[in-house]
Design a protein around this motif. Structure first.
Motif: not given
Length: 176
Positions: A73-90, A30-40
């Motif tokens: 479609l999976c790029v996070p929207q809004g200022p909260k998501a943009e500020e919270d880079k640490e939790n990008l996968p969530l 389950g090792t993450p691999c790939g660009a976060p906005t493209w992964v499953s």
């Protein structure tokens, strides 16, 4: 390209440098691999993943190509998501749920207790009425046939996604 009875004459695959064999340590652990906005979803949740993760990426690529190069479609929207880079996968997972969710109940069969609790929390806190919104995209934006094809691919549980072979045999490839 239209060529005789085939809608496409040639299809090529590319590797962006992090290709893994499905039985190697990365996918099976389950090792993450790939660009976060493209992964499953299973990759984000660090569940074991397989070629179904590539099918997910293909579905996103299909949508990306339809709408244009600056659309994901999976790029996070809004200022909260943009500020919270640490939790990008969530934040990406929340976008996946918005467009293609919810997770089916059977997903708990392949998840440990921590992931099961996370999924339950997401289900409680992410309004179910705003999940699976891809199905209501207007036919002015995307034909019904294309929308149904994408929704056959973009399943939150990898076990529900078609294989590459199944996709190649899908009615979508045939002309109307």
């Amino acid at each position: 390209m239209q060529e005789g009875e085939n809608r496409f004459s040639e299809v090529k695959l590319g590797d962006m440098g992090n290709c893994s064999h499905v039985t190697s340590a990365g996918p099976t652990s389950g090792t993450p691999c790939g660009a976060p906005t493209w992964v499953s979803p299973e990759t984000i949740l660090q569940l074991p993943w397989n070629t179904a993760a590539d099918i997910w990426a293909f579905g996103l690529l299909f949508v990306h190509m339809h709408y244009g190069s600056h659309f994901n479609l999976c790029v996070p929207q809004g200022p909260k998501a943009e500020e919270d880079k640490e939790n990008l996968p969530l934040h990406v997972l929340l976008r996946q749920l918005y467009w293609f969710g919810p997770f089916p109940n059977k997903t708990v069969e392949i998840a440990d207790e921590e992931i099961t609790n996370t999924l339950a929390s997401l289900k409680r806190n992410n309004m179910p009425a705003q999940q699976g919104m891809f199905k209501v995209i207007s036919e002015l934006e995307l034909s019904r046939k294309d929308n149904e094809f994408v929704r056959r691919i973009m399943k939150m549980d990898w076990r529900d996604r078609p294989s590459a072979k199944d996709l190649l045999e899908d009615e979508w490839w045939r002309d109307e």
